[in-house]
Scaffold this motif. Sequence first.
Motif, PDB file in Angstrom:
ATOM      1  N   HIS A 157       0.848  -1.197   0.000  1.00 51.41           N
ATOM      2  CA  HIS A 157       0.000   0.000   0.000  1.00 51.41           C
ATOM      3  C   HIS A 157       0.884   1.248   0.000  1.00 51.41           C
ATOM      4  O   HIS A 157       0.391   2.338  -0.187  1.00 51.41           O
ATOM      5  CB  HIS A 157      -0.980  -0.030   1.185  1.00 51.41           C
ATOM      6  N   ARG A 177      -6.094   1.782  -4.240  1.00 53.27           N
ATOM      7  CA  ARG A 177      -5.117   0.745  -3.910  1.00 53.27           C
ATOM      8  C   ARG A 177      -5.740  -0.277  -2.953  1.00 53.27           C
ATOM      9  O   ARG A 177      -5.595  -1.484  -3.113  1.00 53.27           O
ATOM     10  CB  ARG A 177      -3.899   1.405  -3.259  1.00 53.27           C
ATOM     11  N   LEU A 178      -6.443   0.240  -1.964  1.00 53.83           N
ATOM     12  CA  LEU A 178      -7.046  -0.646  -0.964  1.00 53.83           C
ATOM     13  C   LEU A 178      -8.142  -1.500  -1.604  1.00 53.83           C
ATOM     14  O   LEU A 178      -8.325  -2.666  -1.228  1.00 53.83           O
ATOM     15  CB  LEU A 178      -7.589   0.161   0.218  1.00 53.83           C
ATOM     16  N   ALA A 193       0.651  -6.674   1.785  1.00 49.53           N
ATOM     17  CA  ALA A 193       0.729  -5.218   1.614  1.00 49.53           C
ATOM     18  C   ALA A 193       2.092  -4.788   2.158  1.00 49.53           C
ATOM     19  O   ALA A 193       3.007  -5.614   2.262  1.00 49.53           O
ATOM     20  CB  ALA A 193      -0.416  -4.535   2.347  1.00 49.53           C
TER      21      ALA A 193
END
Length: 356
Positions: A157, A177-178, A193
């Motif tokens: 992340h 991104r999440l 991540a």
Amino acid sequence: MNLNQEQDTNLDVAEIVSLLESSDESEVEALRARAEQVCLKTFGRDVYLRAIIEFSNCCRQDCLYCGLRRSNAGLKRYRMNTDEILETAVRAAGLGYKTIVLQSGEDPYYSDADIARLIEAIKSRADVAITLSLGERDAAAYRSWIEAGANRYLMRHETSNPELYARLHPGHTLEQRLDHLRTLKALGYQVGAGNMVGLPGQTTKDIAGDLLLMKELDVDMAGIGPFIPNPSTPLGDTEGGTLDLVLREIALLRILMPEVMIPATTALGTKGSNAREEAFRWGANVIMPNVTPMRYRPMYALYPGKICTDQDAAQCTSCVKARVLAAGRTVGMGYGHSPKFLRNKAQRVQAQEVIQ
Ligand code: 5AD
Ligand code: FES
């Protein structure tokens, strides 16, 4: 602060910040010792090896920190063809690896189907788990790859601070991104991540946010490394991250998430000749030797000073094994799946049997 077995998986932002910033040596040593203890209790002495193949340095993204960014016109670009990637993977399996990591820049040259066929070919010729680290694609691609046999996906992340994320990734948001990470998890991947430490403008509160975000996402793996300024990028003359802060973040993550797989990253290896061994004493339990054919290595230049550009696959393998043993640890022989993932899978299978 007293780290206490029952409560410390619930450290809050203020407690984490205080441990990241502490100048009390005995407190920091207690943090390290606790993380090492949790790691040994969860995994024993085993450290897992993952062979990483960096198969293309072409990238459509323009991340401000990264040497592979598309605006870096000074970098010579390369792509391995899928036959060569397959041969490299089979050779790595021959060296004893049980996990192959396929990593590249975000390179649409390889179609979704190309990657799926490559995964199937590797799986048919070698008894290995496959980790992908190819950047962002759509859900249909992720689905086709897990159906082809992929097991894990690494997508850091990078930073949990949304403003910093947006500044570093032109045209992108942390939320996007999440979403990718959540999609990957929902599809059944073991998901990794992770963040860089020492990004310009990053605070210890942001790093506490990184830790709590990874806990909230319930990641299976976490890559944590120092940011290393790259002179071929707009961030070339910034400061970069310290070994000390990376080690503290690793230790805190080990305590917050006892079962997460944490590599002693290659970037950390630039911070001193024994930095990766040191990471094992702070809770890391994975290491990822490079098996990319030598002629490509200098071109996978994320940051300057990258280690192992002069060593071939066999050399990196024996070097890493020796380092694991020198750190008083043993080389894990299995696939090294995340224990949490295996347990959840067993539960899903059991539930399925109950239904049937
Ligand atoms: N310093 C440290 N790590 C970097 N990465 C990219 N550029 C740098 C840099 N300059 C990391 C990112 C990415 C991973 C493949 O490499 O975190 O996710
Ligand atoms: Fe590559 Fe040590 S890990 S030479």
